[in-house]
Write a protein that holds these residues in place. Structure first.
Motif, PDB file in Angstrom:
ATOM      1  N   GLY A 108      47.017  46.333  34.430  1.00  0.00           N
ATOM      2  CA  GLY A 108      47.282  46.153  33.015  1.00  0.00           C
ATOM      3  C   GLY A 108      46.600  44.952  32.393  1.00  0.00           C
ATOM      4  N   ARG A 109      45.787  44.256  33.139  1.00  0.00           N
ATOM      5  CA  ARG A 109      45.129  43.070  32.611  1.00  0.00           C
ATOM      6  C   ARG A 109      43.623  43.228  32.731  1.00  0.00           C
ATOM      7  N   ARG A 110      42.897  42.868  31.704  1.00  0.00           N
ATOM      8  CA  ARG A 110      41.448  43.017  31.696  1.00  0.00           C
ATOM      9  C   ARG A 110      40.839  42.134  32.791  1.00  0.00           C
ATOM     10  N   PRO A 111      39.972  42.702  33.656  1.00  0.00           N
ATOM     11  CA  PRO A 111      39.387  41.904  34.738  1.00  0.00           C
ATOM     12  C   PRO A 111      38.478  40.807  34.200  1.00  0.00           C
ATOM     13  N   THR A 112      38.486  39.688  34.842  1.00  0.00           N
ATOM     14  CA  THR A 112      37.626  38.580  34.451  1.00  0.00           C
ATOM     15  C   THR A 112      36.209  38.819  34.970  1.00  0.00           C
TER      16      THR A 112
END
Length: 272
Positions: A15-19
């Motif tokens: 659920g979190r945009r990859p860095t």
């Protein structure tokens, strides 16, 4: 030991945009000993990235030297990463060890290993081998479960109790019928390694190979590495190799400034 495809970058944290960092690590993690050369499409698929993103990041990595692209358009790990990797655990360890590794090689003309512990695995950082030495799967930069190798048992026996208990709790991967497969057996073997100052791994990875390893200690007297000789299981007596391997490990420890290496070893006073 076979490494599978890299996990897609997007699964690192749901659920979190990859860095950018996770994407770059995903690209590097896509390469394995079994797949050392990849097309940009394969990189994108194995790293879980859009093709355009993989193409852009791979190009930047190639410019820096972390990747190399051949005439057929396939990417490989670049020499710049080898330079950086050589700094891991300190080049002083390999420099201090080399004269003793060479002595062990001259005494056996077989496989000589120097390895460090990484979790419950060993990572080989140096290897000397004759052309006709017994076949082994180890390679510089490769890793194997510690419980199945001479270098691994030598280090596990002298590392922290928490690491030992994690290893004993398992699971313990079995490669041959001789591989240590239970926590009780591993606990007994580690106690024997501490008693004798050396580890014997007979046929645990390949039934025809015998490994004798000994721990290397650093300036604070904690185990930092292990050295081992790997010979054919037939034609060699493990007990005859223990003194020379133990002496080599002790020499490296002394070169690293380990206080225990300048004291008479207790195990040397006992029969192996």
């Amino acid at each position: 030991m076979t490494a599978g495809p890299a996990e897609p970058a997007r699964t690192a944290e749901a659920g979190r945009r990859p860095t950018v960092t996770s994407r770059v690590l995903g690209i590097l993690g896509a390469f394995t000993p079994e797949r050392p050369a990849l097309s940009i499409t394969q990189i994108a698929r194995r790293a879980g990235l859009p093709l355009s993103t993989a193409h852009r990041l791979a190009g930047e990595l190639a410019c820096w030297g972390a990747l190399e692209r051949d005439a057929e358009g396939l990417y490989r790990i670049g020499l710049r990463l080898w330079e950086v990797g050589a700094l891991a655990r300190g080049p002083a360890l390999r420099e201090a060890a080399m004269p003793f590794l060479e002595d062990l090689y001259e005494a056996t003309h077989e496989n000589i290993h120097l390895a460090v512990l990484d979790g419950l695995d060993v990572v080989y950082i140096e290897r000397i081998s004759a052309r006709d030495a017994v076949h082994v799967f180890s390679r510089v930069g490769g890793r194997w479960p510690a419980h199945a190798t001479g270098v691994g048992l030598a280090m596990l026996a002298h590392t922290g109790r928490d690491v030992q208990e994690r290893a004993i709790a398992g699971p313990l991967r079995r490669f041959t019928p001789q591989t240590i497969a239970t926590g009780a057996e591993l606990r007994r073997v580690l106690a024997e390694v501490r008693r004798t100052g050396a580890a014997i791994s007979d046929g645990q990875v390949e039934t025809f190979a015998l490994s004798v390893g000994a721990p290397v200690f650093g300036p604070d007297d904690t185990v930092v590495a292990a050295v081992a000789v790997v010979v054919p299981a037939s034609g060699w007596e493990a007990r005859s190799l223990v003194p020379v391997v133990r002496a080599g490990a002790r020499g490296i420890s002394r070169a690293l400034g380990a206080p225990r290496a300048v004291r008479p070893p207790e195990s040397a006073m006992r029969e192996v």
